[in-house]
Motif scaffolding. Structure first.
Motif, PDB file in Angstrom:
ATOM      1  N   LEU A 163      -5.090   3.946   9.032  1.00 21.99           N
ATOM      2  CA  LEU A 163      -4.387   2.447   8.232  1.00 21.99           C
ATOM      3  C   LEU A 163      -3.839   1.074   9.364  1.00 21.99           C
ATOM      4  CD1 LEU A 163      -5.557   0.714   5.383  1.00 21.99           C
ATOM      5  CD2 LEU A 163      -3.108   0.718   4.794  1.00 21.99           C
ATOM      6  N   GLY A 175      -0.703   5.744   7.089  1.00 20.25           N
ATOM      7  CA  GLY A 175      -0.550   4.620   7.571  1.00 20.25           C
ATOM      8  C   GLY A 175      -1.000   4.306   9.049  1.00 20.25           C
ATOM      9  N   VAL A 212       0.987  -1.387   0.548  1.00 26.38           N
ATOM     10  CA  VAL A 212      -0.319   0.448  -0.062  1.00 26.38           C
ATOM     11  C   VAL A 212       0.853   0.885   0.054  1.00 26.38           C
ATOM     12  CG1 VAL A 212      -2.178   1.366   1.259  1.00 26.38           C
ATOM     13  CG2 VAL A 212      -1.760  -1.579   1.818  1.00 26.38           C
ATOM     14  N   ASP A 213       1.031   1.469  -0.979  1.00 24.88           N
ATOM     15  CA  ASP A 213       1.988   3.099  -1.419  1.00 24.88           C
ATOM     16  C   ASP A 213       1.173   4.001  -2.729  1.00 24.88           C
ATOM     17  OD1 ASP A 213       3.062   4.699  -1.794  1.00 24.88           O
ATOM     18  OD2 ASP A 213       5.020   3.716  -0.751  1.00 24.88           O
ATOM     19  N   ALA A 273       0.987  -7.109   5.026  1.00 28.40           N
ATOM     20  CA  ALA A 273       0.705  -6.236   4.550  1.00 28.40           C
ATOM     21  C   ALA A 273       2.342  -4.884   4.621  1.00 28.40           C
ATOM     22  CB  ALA A 273      -0.472  -5.484   5.145  1.00 28.40           C
ATOM     23  N   ILE A 278       2.557  -0.996   4.322  1.00 28.68           N
ATOM     24  CA  ILE A 278       2.105   0.110   4.058  1.00 28.68           C
ATOM     25  C   ILE A 278       3.466   1.786   4.384  1.00 28.68           C
ATOM     26  CG2 ILE A 278       0.072   1.647   5.187  1.00 28.68           C
ATOM     27  CD1 ILE A 278      -1.009  -1.268   6.257  1.00 28.68           C
ATOM     28  N   VAL A 323       2.031  -6.053   9.830  1.00 30.85           N
ATOM     29  CA  VAL A 323       1.770  -5.012   9.057  1.00 30.85           C
ATOM     30  C   VAL A 323       3.374  -4.689   8.884  1.00 30.85           C
ATOM     31  CG1 VAL A 323       1.298  -2.386   9.044  1.00 30.85           C
ATOM     32  CG2 VAL A 323      -0.289  -4.983   9.457  1.00 30.85           C
ATOM     33  N   ALA A 361      -5.076   3.840   0.589  1.00 32.81           N
ATOM     34  CA  ALA A 361      -5.988   2.989   2.050  1.00 32.81           C
ATOM     35  C   ALA A 361      -7.405   2.366   1.620  1.00 32.81           C
ATOM     36  CB  ALA A 361      -5.686   4.273   3.102  1.00 32.81           C
ATOM     37  N   ALA A 373      -7.081  -0.309  -0.107  1.00 31.53           N
ATOM     38  CA  ALA A 373      -6.166  -1.830   0.679  1.00 31.53           C
ATOM     39  C   ALA A 373      -7.992  -2.159   1.741  1.00 31.53           C
ATOM     40  CB  ALA A 373      -5.177  -1.395   1.706  1.00 31.53           C
TER      41      ALA A 373
END
Length: 145
Positions: free
Chosen positions: A65, A62, A9-10, A51, A53, A78, A36, A39
């Motif tokens: 999230l 992040g 996630v970016d 994940a 992030i 994460v 997000a 995601a």
């Protein structure tokens, strides 16, 4: 070799595409999204082991999230990535349940090691839960169904 399902996630499209390609070449099963909100949709509908992030994103950062993920999937590990020298955000993320955090640009070997470590922890937690479920599904000796 086990397939480790990863969600990246970016909001930086070139970065996330490049990282996904590099991780896929190393044998991981990688999906990516650029927000997000995307995601959250993916995590609700698809199983992931880890994940990764970005801490700084528009709309939802992040750390926020991470909190959402831990409510939906407490065992999803994460890793946080930050392009800013913000040790504080990494520490805050660890307090909220992140497995670890890394600074961008990150060393690929270090990232791969963290992914494998995070996956191992998730697998151990999944195994504990499975064993506990098996133990509670059978009556104890002398106990009625």
């Amino acid at each position: 070799m086990e397939y480790i399902n990863i969600l990246l996630v970016d909001d930086e499209i070139e970065f996330v595409e490049t990282l996904a390609k590099r991780l896929n070449k190393r044998g991981f099963n990688v999906s990516y999204v650029t927000s997000a909100k995307e995601a959250i949709k993916r995590i609700k509908n698809e199983p992931y082991d880890v994940a990764i992030i970005d801490v700084r994103m528009p709309e939802m950062d992040g750390i926020t999230l991470l909190g959402e993920i831990k409510q939906m999937q407490p065992l999803l590990e994460v890793l946080l990535l930050t392009g800013y020298a913000s040790i504080q955000s990494g520490i805050e993320g660890m307090k909220k349940g992140a497995f670890d955090y890394l600074m961008k640009p990150t060393d690929m070997d270090e990232l791969v090691k963290k992914i494998r470590d995070a996956y191992e922890r998730k697998k151990q937690q999944d195994d504990k839960i499975s064993k506990a479920e098996v133990r509670t599904s059978f009556p104890k000796p002398g106990q009625q169904y």
